[in-house]
Design a protein around this motif. Sequence first.
Motif, mmCIF file in Angstrom:
data_model
loop_
_atom_site.group_PDB
_atom_site.id
_atom_site.type_symbol
_atom_site.label_atom_id
_atom_site.label_comp_id
_atom_site.label_asym_id
_atom_site.label_seq_id
_atom_site.Cartn_x
_atom_site.Cartn_y
_atom_site.Cartn_z
ATOM 1 N N ASN A 72 1.158 -11.537 1.057
ATOM 2 C CA ASN A 72 0.781 -10.017 1.366
ATOM 3 C C ASN A 72 1.127 -9.356 2.550
ATOM 4 O O ASN A 72 0.713 -9.826 3.602
ATOM 5 N N ILE A 73 1.899 -8.345 2.659
ATOM 6 C CA ILE A 73 2.301 -7.807 3.652
ATOM 7 C C ILE A 73 2.110 -6.306 3.729
ATOM 8 O O ILE A 73 2.487 -5.564 2.810
ATOM 9 N N ASP A 74 1.418 -5.859 4.817
ATOM 10 C CA ASP A 74 1.763 -4.311 5.195
ATOM 11 C C ASP A 74 2.007 -3.933 6.480
ATOM 12 O O ASP A 74 1.237 -4.143 7.547
ATOM 13 N N ASP A 75 3.401 -3.940 6.576
ATOM 14 C CA ASP A 75 4.129 -3.883 7.850
ATOM 15 C C ASP A 75 3.491 -2.576 8.744
ATOM 16 O O ASP A 75 3.254 -2.835 9.971
ATOM 17 N N ALA A 76 3.290 -1.737 8.217
ATOM 18 C CA ALA A 76 2.758 -0.303 8.957
ATOM 19 C C ALA A 76 1.368 -0.506 9.608
ATOM 20 O O ALA A 76 1.105 -0.283 10.567
ATOM 21 N N ASN A 77 0.468 -1.767 9.044
ATOM 22 C CA ASN A 77 -0.644 -2.047 9.542
ATOM 23 C C ASN A 77 -0.589 -3.322 10.211
ATOM 24 O O ASN A 77 -1.636 -3.760 10.775
ATOM 25 N N ILE A 79 -0.446 -6.187 9.026
ATOM 26 C CA ILE A 79 -1.243 -7.292 8.095
ATOM 27 C C ILE A 79 -0.179 -8.181 7.437
ATOM 28 O O ILE A 79 0.619 -7.752 6.387
ATOM 29 N N ASN A 80 -0.428 -9.567 7.465
ATOM 30 C CA ASN A 80 0.331 -10.485 6.789
ATOM 31 C C ASN A 80 -0.733 -11.669 6.471
ATOM 32 O O ASN A 80 -1.108 -12.569 7.580
ATOM 33 N N ASP A 155 -8.192 -16.595 0.810
ATOM 34 C CA ASP A 155 -7.203 -15.606 1.561
ATOM 35 C C ASP A 155 -7.143 -16.433 2.924
ATOM 36 O O ASP A 155 -8.277 -16.622 3.399
#
Length: 175
Positions: A72-77, A79-80, A155
């Motif tokens: 799961n990746i949220d590059d803007a925040n 988070i990985n 997780d």
Amino acid sequence: MACSQTLVGIQYDCHTSQGGIVKAWLTNYADGIFTVGVNASGDTAVSAISSAVTFYEYNFRKGTGSMTSTLNIDDANGINYVSTEVVLQFNRQETAKRTGVAALALGGLAGIVLDGNGKYWAIGISEPVNATAGTAQTGTAKTDGNYYQITLTDDYESFPVEVPSDVFATIQIAE
């Protein structure tokens, strides 16, 4: 600017590979059950398992259990992380299995999963594994499945960490 990382490459693998999971051992989560370190080969692995916990063995029929890890990746925040779902199916509904699945549904677990290739994998290293789905079904025809199924989700900062067989051999298993 790019983050610092060490690339290692992946060689072509001529070995056969089998899907599915064979067995799972679960326990109540506690901090420090697993010690993770770098082994002599330079790989990250579980190097020790606390002797203060007792694991319970969960058996199921071939072809009914699985483990799927999703990055799961949220590059803007920034988070990985990886979510790993372990699906366990216990055929034939009966009271003992209902009670066992209901206890797993309460969550707060850690465990070890044995895959079809004979590799052990740790779940619940840094935080508890929790139930995220479950079903009980009878089916409609004689050939339909009659079972309980539960999905346990972990997780973690990366994909599951291997537990070497000699380290696995040190766990305390309930009789």
